[in-house]
Write a protein that holds these residues in place. Structure first.
Motif: not given
Length: 337
Positions: A163-167
């Motif tokens: 899953s993508e982490l943005m911050d």
């Protein structure tokens, strides 16, 4: 700089050499392969006397590395890196299929898709909980609740989750996520990459829309410089003048990067084209060109998807594609052998 040692170097001499190099303020990475041992030197190597090092009994050759990326450089690490993820891996001659919806939408949706893609041979479950969207009015994902649903799907199927982490602030939420994805927009978020370098968890870095190979590898270098060598590169299409497809998939990245780096390479045909009909041929092209894996969007009802429905495959379509890809991969290995 790399120092190539002779076969079966004297242990005491090796330890002395490493200590001396470290005293010079250089970071030493020792890489032991099947046929030789290499010392990768990172730091200010200009002050080191190449001739002096080359004259040592245990040294076979010394070379300066001109490229700015060191840890990611194949010269430093001739053998391919294999990234272990749960009970599976990326690299090492296997074909990894990461599949699942662009966005997690509900418990029923993610578990249904997870079971379907696992039955088709997928080795990991992808799903977005936090979604970077061009429009502030578009669906932004379920956030932390989406991550919890991904964990439920993992519990049901045993598939590791991607899953993508943005911050940076989200890092604690991803403690139990198997592979952290860095999106194209964050490829040069250097503060984030530095923090991910402190983790001991696989990080998959998607290529920026306008990034060169070297810029992409330098992003990997940021993570690896922090001590995390579990890095995966993901080509997801770059921005060109062509408007028919969402982006332009650069399959040349596979053979080029296989020459430049030891890191595994994954292809994302879904984001590259934005059209589900093009996922099949481009996936086959990626496998034929030597990709270590693919990350493919699969949704049980693409027409009603909250994000990127037009590029998502239905589970039955993915099933047929997966069979084709595994057959093609097996054929390619036979030809190579």
């Amino acid at each position: 700089m790399i120092v190539i040692l002779k076969n079966s170097p004297n242990k005491a001499q090796l330890e002395t050499l490493i200590s001396w190099l470290q005293e010079k303020g250089v970071i030493v990475h020792s890489i032991t392969g099947a046929n030789q041992t290499i010392l990768g030197l990172v730091g200010d190597t200009a002050k080191l006397d190449i001739d002096l090092i080359a004259a040592l009994d245990i040294v076979d050759d010394v070379k300066r590395v001109q490229e700015p990326y060191k840890n990611a450089n194949r010269k430093f690490h001739p053998e391919d890196t294999i990234v272990k993820v749960g009970n599976t891996q990326i690299g090492g001659g296997t074909l990894s299929l990461m599949a699942g919806p662009c966005s997690v939408e509900s418990e029923e949706q993610i578990i249904e898709v997870a079971k379907a893609v696992k039955a088709s041979g997928a080795t990991m479950l992808r799903g977005g909980a936090f979604k970077p969207r061009t429009s502030p009015y578009a669906f932004q994902g379920m956030g932390a609740d989406g991550l919890e649903l991904l964990k439920l799907a993992r519990q049901e199927t045993g598939l590791p989750i991607v899953s993508e982490l943005m911050d940076i602030s989200q890092i604690p939420l991803f403690e139990d996520v198997d592979v952290i994805q860095v999106g194209a927009r964050n490829m040069q978020n250097f503060n984030l990459l530095r923090e991910l370098g402190t983790l001991r968890k696989p990080v998959m870095i998607k290529r920026g829309l306008c990034a060169t190979y070297e810029e992409w590898l330098m992003s990997a270098e940021y993570v690896m410089a922090g001590g995390n060598d579990q890095v995966i590169l993901c080509e997801r299409g770059i921005r060109t003048f062509e408007t028919y497809t969402r982006n332009t998939l650069d399959l040349a990245a596979i053979p080029v990067l296989k020459t430049l780096t030891h890191l595994p390479i994954v292809i994302d045909p879904s984001h590259a084209t934005g059209k589900s009909a093009l996922v099949d041929p481009l996936s086959c092209g990626a496998v034929a060109t030597g990709a270590d894996g693919l990350i493919i969007e699969v949704h049980n009802n693409p027409a009603c998807a909250l994000c990127d429905g037009p590029q998502s495959l239905k589970p039955d379509v993915f099933d047929k594609l997966a069979k084709k890809l595994f057959s093609l991969h097996g054929l390619m290995k036979q030809v190579e052998d």
